[in-house]
Design an enzyme around this catalytic site. Structure first.
Site, PDB file in Angstrom:
ATOM      1  N   PRO A 462       0.825  -1.211   0.000  1.00 46.42           N
ATOM      2  CA  PRO A 462       0.000   0.000   0.000  1.00 46.42           C
ATOM      3  C   PRO A 462       0.857   1.258   0.000  1.00 46.42           C
ATOM      4  O   PRO A 462       2.051   1.214   0.318  1.00 46.42           O
ATOM      5  CB  PRO A 462      -0.799  -0.120   1.309  1.00 46.42           C
ATOM      6  CG  PRO A 462      -0.666  -1.547   1.727  1.00 46.42           C
ATOM      7  CD  PRO A 462       0.647  -2.019   1.210  1.00 46.42           C
ATOM      8  N   PRO A 463       0.278   2.395  -0.350  1.00 40.91           N
ATOM      9  CA  PRO A 463       1.025   3.665  -0.319  1.00 40.91           C
ATOM     10  C   PRO A 463       1.499   3.983   1.096  1.00 40.91           C
ATOM     11  O   PRO A 463       0.826   3.681   2.077  1.00 40.91           O
ATOM     12  CB  PRO A 463      -0.008   4.696  -0.806  1.00 40.91           C
ATOM     13  CG  PRO A 463      -1.028   3.909  -1.550  1.00 40.91           C
ATOM     14  CD  PRO A 463      -1.091   2.575  -0.879  1.00 40.91           C
ATOM     15  N   GLY A 464       2.677   4.598   1.170  1.00 36.86           N
ATOM     16  CA  GLY A 464       3.181   5.053   2.454  1.00 36.86           C
ATOM     17  C   GLY A 464       3.911   4.007   3.255  1.00 36.86           C
ATOM     18  O   GLY A 464       4.210   4.230   4.432  1.00 36.86           O
ATOM     19  N   GLY A 466       6.955   2.823   2.523  1.00 36.12           N
ATOM     20  CA  GLY A 466       8.402   2.976   2.426  1.00 36.12           C
ATOM     21  C   GLY A 466       9.050   2.340   1.224  1.00 36.12           C
ATOM     22  O   GLY A 466      10.265   2.104   1.234  1.00 36.12           O
ATOM     23  N   SER A 786     -14.819 -12.106  -3.162  1.00 34.96           N
ATOM     24  CA  SER A 786     -14.617 -12.483  -1.761  1.00 34.96           C
ATOM     25  C   SER A 786     -15.753 -12.049  -0.844  1.00 34.96           C
ATOM     26  O   SER A 786     -15.767 -12.428   0.329  1.00 34.96           O
ATOM     27  CB  SER A 786     -13.298 -11.904  -1.243  1.00 34.96           C
ATOM     28  OG  SER A 786     -13.338 -10.493  -1.246  1.00 34.96           O
ATOM     29  N   LYS A 829      -6.798  -7.774   5.007  1.00 37.17           N
ATOM     30  CA  LYS A 829      -8.135  -7.858   5.600  1.00 37.17           C
ATOM     31  C   LYS A 829      -8.043  -8.056   7.112  1.00 37.17           C
ATOM     32  O   LYS A 829      -8.891  -7.547   7.867  1.00 37.17           O
ATOM     33  CB  LYS A 829      -8.916  -8.997   4.951  1.00 37.17           C
ATOM     34  CG  LYS A 829      -9.235  -8.741   3.482  1.00 37.17           C
ATOM     35  CD  LYS A 829      -9.891  -9.934   2.816  1.00 37.17           C
ATOM     36  CE  LYS A 829     -10.163  -9.640   1.342  1.00 37.17           C
ATOM     37  NZ  LYS A 829     -10.784 -10.790   0.651  1.00 37.17           N
TER      38      LYS A 829
END
EC number: 3.4.21.53
Length: 890
Positions: A462-464, A466, A786, A829
């Site tokens: 995910p973004p952020g 690193g 899902s 999740k």
């Protein structure tokens, strides 16, 4: 003496103005004027006279006439075709100006165009209704005599004729028009035909025709008169576009001050001639220089060929850095032999070209780029595992798998230098920072004796989390140059491979540009957002990346601009992506995929304390005592002010707090310390947007909590179901659902309907009720299978009116037979369930092995219930049975 006459007139466009006493011709397009001249059958008597009236546009209904026209003696009129229409060319001698304002009445279109009976027929033909014009004409002979006397008294006029003659001889450069209008170009043509098309005359033909007409019309002994009339004829030939002053001459023509008029034209001619002389001189000088350059280049070519036979090379400039490198025994090894040969050939080709040639500039740029590339030049690696580990730990908390892979690569390099006997023979040192790797650019792969096992990684998360900054840390740990290439939105293959040199503005692709920027052939390349590349009619950039990221191929990477192979085998490529499914399968097969987990609460606290807070303090120049934030407050900020997988939002929150403290310090200079506590947090940041304890839905029928996974990490998914009577029945779906998710809802409804009795649904008529399924946050598109078990649970809850406990969440694909199939993104999740403080999570039995990748901090807070069929979920939620199998972590 004035004489009142009734005269015929013709209308001519204003851009064909002529001057008195000169010969000229005009193109007649106005139909009434054509009909008038046709009555003469184009045969004029010596005493015939006409008036030319000038108008800006002869085609409009309201014709605007100039106040000054011409009183003329017609000489000839012939039919021609002009732009597919019949027209007339009238040849005439201008006798005098005709001032309309001196008429006995004001001239206007209605009066002129009215029919007046011709009583003094001054043209041959049938007497009838024709256009006429009445006015006073000055005695032409008196005016001419006065002007001739003035000319006889001023001998300087004769000098003017020689100047004007020069102007005529240079007519192509100065304003003399040989085809000003189609008619003007046909001046004095003797043989007209009914179908003749207009053709331009050259200036010599025009001069000859003018001279012949003057000779026919005047006494040949009147040399001065001939020159005078020739002068006025030349005035008429001045092109309005090149000599706008002609308009001023026409309007200000004054018989009493004719000398001033001549001087004005003379000044123009002299200025024009001087300008032409300067231009001609510059052009001649430039042509001479080009000719000189050509001769010298041809001589140099012969000399170079002779020297080449003797084994001498004179094509290189001693001041060229490339030449200096070739003379250096060490640096000359930087260039492969094939590249040196290309540079030599292209340099020779350039030396034989004219520098003004467009191709010469292309060849020069190409050669300069070949010289600029580092080829075998590489930076020396810092072979210190302890130092590398310290650097990686300094910039990043966690991410053990990536750090271990980099340390493994470093260990391979150390091992190669220690135990490979051929290593020293393949490396030539330049200085303490750089060396030449002779193992690069081998003509045959079999010739390689050193293999570095350079990693090609793909960081997915995910973004952020690193990914981008990790590449910088790796370059620092290994002492390598760092190059970032943003691939988001790239949809043209040529941006990767470069443009072919045949195209205008051709340049290398992003990869070769990055190598040139780094200055070495072993840099760390960050391929940012590789999952966001697109494709269109210009090609698929992802296909071009296959060659870059394939260790078996990137030693022979082909760039269209270079038209030569470039060895990328020593470059560490690190690709980043947010969503694993968006990366082309062919690329995934060629790289080592390392998934970065969303940060846990403890990890975020550690990252904030070790990295973010020191960085924030430095950015705003604060003292550490003014930014005192306890861990309790930090955890509260993370839980209540951010909801993300990474730490970018947390960084922005800390920046905001720091700016607030800076304002306080500016207003209170004596402020020595400041504590950020739960009591003043709302004052600094406002009301907390997230309330974790109150986020759970009320336990009412028709609502079930699912878990979802997107590019931003995991999230909870509250699915709502409502039922209402309708004639057709069926299912209604809302919430921006895509096809796969819609099908999942259809499958869930079919499964529930076929097992209605088992689920305790007895009296419900599916054919007379519509089941409306809604997934909140309708502006966000949703897809995937899902949510199948969640759809099923919400439908059963709505139809049985039994609520689902809000401390349960679920994920899994359902089939028509009620089987629960495995899903992806279980780790993300689980993070979502953790943030939601959900205690129990139903997962597919086939996903049990994926629990190993979930951080212990998350797993400890969740009880996983693996299921193979949906009826297991039904019995637990709606029949209060205890699960047969649960998975917990202590």
């Amino acid at each position: 003496m004035q004489k009142k006459q009734t005269l015929n007139y013709v209308i001519v466009k204003t851009d064909e103005i002529s001057f008195p006493f000169g010969y000229s011709e005009v193109l007649i397009l106005e139909q009434d004027s054509i009909e008038l001249l046709e009555t003469t059958k184009f045969k004029f008597k010596n005493e015939d006279r006409l008036v030319i009236v000038y108008a800006e546009d002869v085609y409009t209904e309201e014709v605007k006439f100039l106040q000054r026209g011409l009183y003329i003696k017609p000489l000839d009129a012939k039919e021609v075709m002009y732009q597919g229409e019949k027209a007339l060319i009238l040849t005439f001698k201008a006798l005098h100006f005709f001032d309309i304002q001196n008429f006995s009445y004001e001239m206007n279109q209605d009066e002129i165009m009215s029919a007046n009976f011709l009583v003094d027929g001054n043209a041959k033909g049938t007497v009838g209704y024709e256009m006429v014009l009445s006015g006073h004409i000055n005695n032409v002979e008196d005016v001419k005599e006065n002007l001739m006397n003035e000319f006889r008294q001023d001998q300087n006029k004769m000098n003017f004729f020689s100047i004007f003659e020069t102007l005529v001889n240079n007519s192509n450069s100065f304003g003399i028009s040989t085809n000003n209008q189609a008619g003007t170009a046909m001046l004095f043509k003797q043989n007209y035909g009914a179908k003749d098309e207009v053709k331009p005359y050259d200036i010599e033909e025009i001069k000859a025709l003018i001279d012949s007409k003057i000779t026919q019309d005047n006494d040949p002994s009147e040399f001065l008169l001939n020159n005078f009339e020739s002068l006025m004829t030349y005035f008429g030939f001045l092109d309005l576009n090149k000599f706008p002053h002609k308009w001023h001459l026409y309007n200000s023509f004054d018989y009493g001050n004719f000398t001033r008029l001549i001087n004005e034209v003379g000044n123009f001619i002299q200025t024009a001639l001087k300008l032409e002389e300067n231009i001609t001189s510059e052009i001649s000088k430039k042509l001479n220089n080009q000719q000189k350059e050509f001769m010298l280049r041809e001589k140099r070519k012969v000399i170079d060929d002779e020297l080449a036979k003797l084994g001498k090379d004179t094509l290189q400039d001693d001041k060229d850095e490339y030449v200096k490198k070739l003379k250096n025994k060490t640096l000359k090894k930087m260039y492969p032999d094939s590249i040196k040969e290309i540079i030599r050939d292209e340099t020779k080709r350039y030396s034989e070209m004219m520098q003004a040639s467009p191709e010469a500039n292309l060849v020069k740029n190409y050669v300069e780029y070949l010289k600029k590339l580092p080829w075998r030049k590489v930076s020396k690696d810092r072979l210190d595992i302890k130092y590398a580990r310290e650097v990686l730990e300094k910039y990043h908390y966690g991410i053990k798998e990536v750090k271990e892979r980099i340390l493994e690569h470093l260990g391979v390099l150390i091992n190669a230098q220690t135990y490979n006997k051929n290593y020293k023979n393949e490396v030539v040192s330049i200085d303490e920072n750089y060396e030449i790797d002779l193992n690069l650019f081998k003509d045959k792969p079999s010739e390689k004796t050193v293999f570095n096992n350079v990693p090609i990684l793909a960081l997915v998360g995910p973004p952020g989390t690193g990914k981008t900054t990790l590449a910088k840390a790796i370059s620092e740990a290994l002492n390598k140059k760092y190059v970032k290439i943003s691939l988001g939105g790239v949809k043209d293959e040529s941006e990767i491979r470069g443009h072919r040199r045949t195209y205008v503005g051709a340049m290398p692709g992003k990869i070769v540009k990055g190598v040139a920027k780094a200055g070495v052939s072993n840099a760390v390349f960050l391929l940012d957002e590789i999952d966001k590349m697109a494709s269109d009619h210009k090609g698929d950039p992802a296909s071009a990346m296959l060659e870059v990221l394939d260790p078996e191929q990137n030693a022979q990477f082909q760039d269209h601009y270079l038209e030569q192979e470039y060895d990328l085998s020593k470059i560490i490529f690190i690709a980043t992506a947010n969503y694993f499914q968006n990366i082309p399968e062919a690329l995934i097969d060629r790289v080592e995929v390392i998934e970065l987990d969303p940060y846990t609460l403890n990890e975020k606290v550690q990252i904030a304390q070790k990295h973010l807070i020191p960085k924030v303090i430095n950015e705003v120049y604060l003292d550490e005592k003014l930014f005192n934030i306890p861990e309790e407050t930090l955890r509260f900020i993370i839980n209540r002010y951010t909801r993300e997988a990474g730490v970018r939002g947390l960084k922005r929150i800390l920046d905001k707090i720091a700016r607030k403290i800076v304002i306080k310090r500016v207003l209170e200079p004596d402020l020595k310390s400041f504590d950020i506590s739960l009591n003043n947090l709302e004052e600094l940041l406002g009301v907390a947007p997230y309330k974790t304890d109150e986020d759970k839905h009320d336990e009412i029928p028709g609502i079930a909590t699912g878990l979802a996974y997107s590019t931003h990490g995991g999230s909870d998914l509250e699915i709502e179901v409502n039922v209402f009577k309708s004639e057709k029945g069926g299912i209604q779906l809302t919430g921006s659902l895509k096809d796969v998710m819609k099908e999942s809802a259809q499958i869930a409804l079919t499964y529930v309907r076929s097992n209605a009795k088992y689920f305790g649904i007895h009296s419900f008529d599916f054919d007379k009720h519509t089941i409306h399924i809604h997934v909140p946050e309708g502006a966000t598109p949703k897809d995937g299978p899902s949510a199948g078990v969640t759809f099923t649970t919400a439908i059963i809850s709505a139809l049985t009116r039994l609520p689902v406990p809000n401390n349960y969440a679920m994920t899994g694909e359902i089939t028509l037979q009620g089987k629960v199939l495995p899903i992806g993104g279980l780790k993300e999740k689980s993070f979502a369930a953790y943030w939601k403080k959900i205690k129990y999570v139903f997962i597919p039995h086939a996903n049990i092995d994926n629990l190993q990748k979930i951080p212990d901090e998350i797993k400890r807070e969740i009880t996983y219930i693996p299921v193979k069929r949906y009826d297991e979920i039904f019995q637990i939620l709606f029949r209060d049975q205890k699960p047969e199998n649960t998975i917990t972590f202590n």
